[in-house]
Design an enzyme around this catalytic site. Structure first.
Site, PDB file in Angstrom:
ATOM      1  N   LYS A  45     -45.279  -3.790 -32.429  1.00 34.14           N
ATOM      2  CA  LYS A  45     -44.202  -3.334 -33.108  1.00 34.14           C
ATOM      3  C   LYS A  45     -44.437  -4.019 -35.142  1.00 34.14           C
ATOM      4  O   LYS A  45     -44.350  -3.777 -36.200  1.00 34.14           O
ATOM      5  CB  LYS A  45     -42.935  -4.279 -32.855  1.00 34.14           C
ATOM      6  CG  LYS A  45     -42.328  -3.745 -31.475  1.00 34.14           C
ATOM      7  CD  LYS A  45     -41.168  -4.415 -31.471  1.00 34.14           C
ATOM      8  CE  LYS A  45     -40.643  -4.620 -30.242  1.00 34.14           C
ATOM      9  NZ  LYS A  45     -39.269  -5.274 -29.753  1.00 34.14           N
ATOM     10  N   GLU A 101     -52.885  -2.684 -38.518  1.00 31.84           N
ATOM     11  CA  GLU A 101     -53.012  -2.929 -37.457  1.00 31.84           C
ATOM     12  C   GLU A 101     -51.885  -4.616 -38.407  1.00 31.84           C
ATOM     13  O   GLU A 101     -52.210  -4.237 -39.910  1.00 31.84           O
ATOM     14  CB  GLU A 101     -54.206  -4.606 -36.900  1.00 31.84           C
ATOM     15  CG  GLU A 101     -54.298  -3.705 -36.085  1.00 31.84           C
ATOM     16  CD  GLU A 101     -53.292  -4.665 -34.559  1.00 31.84           C
ATOM     17  OE1 GLU A 101     -51.776  -5.048 -34.947  1.00 31.84           O
ATOM     18  OE2 GLU A 101     -53.498  -5.052 -33.744  1.00 31.84           O
ATOM     19  N   ASP A 102     -51.690  -5.104 -37.862  1.00 31.32           N
ATOM     20  CA  ASP A 102     -50.550  -6.059 -38.507  1.00 31.32           C
ATOM     21  C   ASP A 102     -50.965  -7.144 -39.066  1.00 31.32           C
ATOM     22  O   ASP A 102     -51.369  -7.564 -40.030  1.00 31.32           O
ATOM     23  CB  ASP A 102     -49.063  -6.997 -38.286  1.00 31.32           C
ATOM     24  CG  ASP A 102     -49.456  -6.954 -36.708  1.00 31.32           C
ATOM     25  OD1 ASP A 102     -50.192  -6.792 -36.096  1.00 31.32           O
ATOM     26  OD2 ASP A 102     -48.705  -7.332 -36.459  1.00 31.32           O
ATOM     27  N   ASP A 105     -55.823 -11.664 -35.116  1.00 32.86           N
ATOM     28  CA  ASP A 105     -56.099 -13.160 -34.525  1.00 32.86           C
ATOM     29  C   ASP A 105     -57.142 -13.468 -34.012  1.00 32.86           C
ATOM     30  O   ASP A 105     -58.493 -13.580 -34.320  1.00 32.86           O
ATOM     31  CB  ASP A 105     -54.596 -13.393 -33.662  1.00 32.86           C
ATOM     32  CG  ASP A 105     -54.370 -15.301 -33.722  1.00 32.86           C
ATOM     33  OD1 ASP A 105     -54.780 -15.587 -34.693  1.00 32.86           O
ATOM     34  OD2 ASP A 105     -53.599 -15.281 -32.648  1.00 32.86           O
ATOM     35  N   LYS A 133     -57.038 -13.699 -39.252  1.00 33.75           N
ATOM     36  CA  LYS A 133     -57.083 -14.805 -39.063  1.00 33.75           C
ATOM     37  C   LYS A 133     -59.272 -14.671 -39.145  1.00 33.75           C
ATOM     38  O   LYS A 133     -58.674 -15.514 -37.520  1.00 33.75           O
ATOM     39  CB  LYS A 133     -56.094 -15.572 -38.287  1.00 33.75           C
ATOM     40  CG  LYS A 133     -54.705 -16.101 -38.814  1.00 33.75           C
ATOM     41  CD  LYS A 133     -53.756 -16.629 -37.822  1.00 33.75           C
ATOM     42  CE  LYS A 133     -52.833 -15.823 -36.974  1.00 33.75           C
ATOM     43  NZ  LYS A 133     -51.837 -16.943 -37.244  1.00 33.75           N
ATOM     44  N   ASP A 161     -43.285 -11.418 -35.804  1.00 30.94           N
ATOM     45  CA  ASP A 161     -42.394 -12.043 -35.579  1.00 30.94           C
ATOM     46  C   ASP A 161     -42.853 -13.381 -35.357  1.00 30.94           C
ATOM     47  O   ASP A 161     -43.991 -13.779 -35.096  1.00 30.94           O
ATOM     48  CB  ASP A 161     -41.261 -11.127 -34.738  1.00 30.94           C
ATOM     49  CG  ASP A 161     -42.522 -11.096 -32.877  1.00 30.94           C
ATOM     50  OD1 ASP A 161     -43.738 -10.598 -33.951  1.00 30.94           O
ATOM     51  OD2 ASP A 161     -42.144 -11.417 -32.094  1.00 30.94           O
TER      52      ASP A 161
HETATM   53  P1  IMP Z   1     -54.739 -11.176 -31.113  1.00 32.97           P
HETATM   54  O1  IMP Z   1     -54.999 -10.020 -29.923  1.00 32.97           O
HETATM   55  O2  IMP Z   1     -54.635 -11.995 -30.729  1.00 32.97           O
HETATM   56  O3  IMP Z   1     -55.432 -10.413 -32.236  1.00 32.97           O
HETATM   57  O4  IMP Z   1     -53.088 -10.445 -31.579  1.00 32.97           O
HETATM   58  C1  IMP Z   1     -52.861 -10.159 -32.913  1.00 32.97           C
HETATM   59  C2  IMP Z   1     -51.627 -10.068 -32.522  1.00 32.97           C
HETATM   60  O5  IMP Z   1     -50.644 -11.303 -32.238  1.00 32.97           O
HETATM   61  C3  IMP Z   1     -50.881  -9.167 -33.584  1.00 32.97           C
HETATM   62  O6  IMP Z   1     -51.066  -7.610 -34.102  1.00 32.97           O
HETATM   63  C4  IMP Z   1     -49.567 -10.320 -33.374  1.00 32.97           C
HETATM   64  O7  IMP Z   1     -48.644  -9.225 -33.254  1.00 32.97           O
HETATM   65  C5  IMP Z   1     -49.316 -11.118 -32.811  1.00 32.97           C
HETATM   66  N1  IMP Z   1     -50.083 -12.628 -33.606  1.00 32.97           N
HETATM   67  C6  IMP Z   1     -51.040 -12.860 -33.932  1.00 32.97           C
HETATM   68  N2  IMP Z   1     -51.117 -14.014 -35.381  1.00 32.97           N
HETATM   69  C7  IMP Z   1     -49.345 -13.874 -35.408  1.00 32.97           C
HETATM   70  C8  IMP Z   1     -49.118 -14.797 -36.530  1.00 32.97           C
HETATM   71  O8  IMP Z   1     -49.037 -15.496 -36.906  1.00 32.97           O
HETATM   72  N3  IMP Z   1     -47.543 -14.220 -36.971  1.00 32.97           N
HETATM   73  C9  IMP Z   1     -46.634 -13.433 -35.969  1.00 32.97           C
HETATM   74  N4  IMP Z   1     -47.428 -12.488 -35.022  1.00 32.97           N
HETATM   75  C10 IMP Z   1     -48.975 -13.258 -34.441  1.00 32.97           C
HETATM   76 MG    MG Z   2     -49.585  -6.554 -33.873  1.00 36.12          MG
END
Ligand code: IMP
Ligand code: MG
Length: 179
Positions: A45, A101-102, A105, A133, A161
């Site tokens: 979302k 993408e938002d 991470d 990040k 969120d």
């Molecule tokens: P990844 O798979 O670890 O890259 O995570 C990505 C998803 O984790 C993002 O699309 C977000 O929904 C959530 N996420 C990662 N870091 C944050 C943050 O700092 N704040 C809020 N959501 C995060």
């Molecule tokens: Mg996301």
């Protein structure tokens, strides 16, 4: 101050800064596709607010599509489990696809989504992310466009969120884990 408000530690990116950067990236996207239609694919979302703004910042013909990928978090810590819970209704082989993408991470969510869409042979595939990040990356993946690169702290607002709250903030803020 309410408990809800106390968790908003400080604004790190203002509404105006986001708007200015989106305008810029919209023009870059227009340049790359040069009039060819695109399909913007948002990963729900977290990217819903960014998607709404980015689709209005491009002038090439544009369809939108949604997918739901859920990364499981324990509080603010990623468990590393990613699940595709809702799929697109378009057949991507007919499209130049831009994943919206938002935040990247660990990179796991995006890597899975890219892998899934690439296997369906889109005409081309690019990735735009609101936030990056890079210090947190656990798998190798680079976006084509990142609007803002931030250090390793948990952020909320503008779609992002914590425990499903704070998505509606118009800016991006650092989340206060201490109160
Ligand atoms: P990844 O798979 O670890 O890259 O995570 C990505 C998803 O984790 C993002 O699309 C977000 O929904 C959530 N996420 C990662 N870091 C944050 C943050 O700092 N704040 C809020 N959501 C995060
Ligand atoms: Mg996301």
């Amino acid at each position: 101050m309410t408990e809800y408000q106390k968790k908003i530690k400080r604004v790190i990116i203002t509404e105006d800064e986001i708007a200015a950067k989106i305008k810029e990236i919209g023009k870059e996207i227009d340049k790359i596709y040069d009039g060819r239609p695109i399909l913007l694919v948002s990963v729900l979302k977290g990217a819903f607010v960014f998607m709404a703004d980015i689709c209005r910042a491009v002038s090439v013909p544009c369809e939108i599509g949604f997918m739901c990928a859920k990364s499981y978090y324990q509080g603010t810590v990623s468990t590393g489990i990613v699940n595709i819970t809702m799929d697109l209704d378009q057949d991507v082989k007919d499209y130049h696809v831009v994943i919206v993408e938002d935040i990247i991470d660990t990179g796991r969510t995006l890597k899975d989504v890219v892998k899934l869409l690439k296997a369906r042979n889109p005409l081309s595939l690019h990735v735009v992310t609101l936030l990056d990040k890079p210090d947190r990356r656990l798998v190798e993946i680079e976006p084509d466009w990142a609007l803002f690169t931030i250090p390793d702290f948990f952020v909320i607002g503008y779609g992002l969120d914590c425990g499903e709250l704070y998505r509606s903030l118009p800016y991006i803020a650092e989340y206060n884990t201490e109160v």
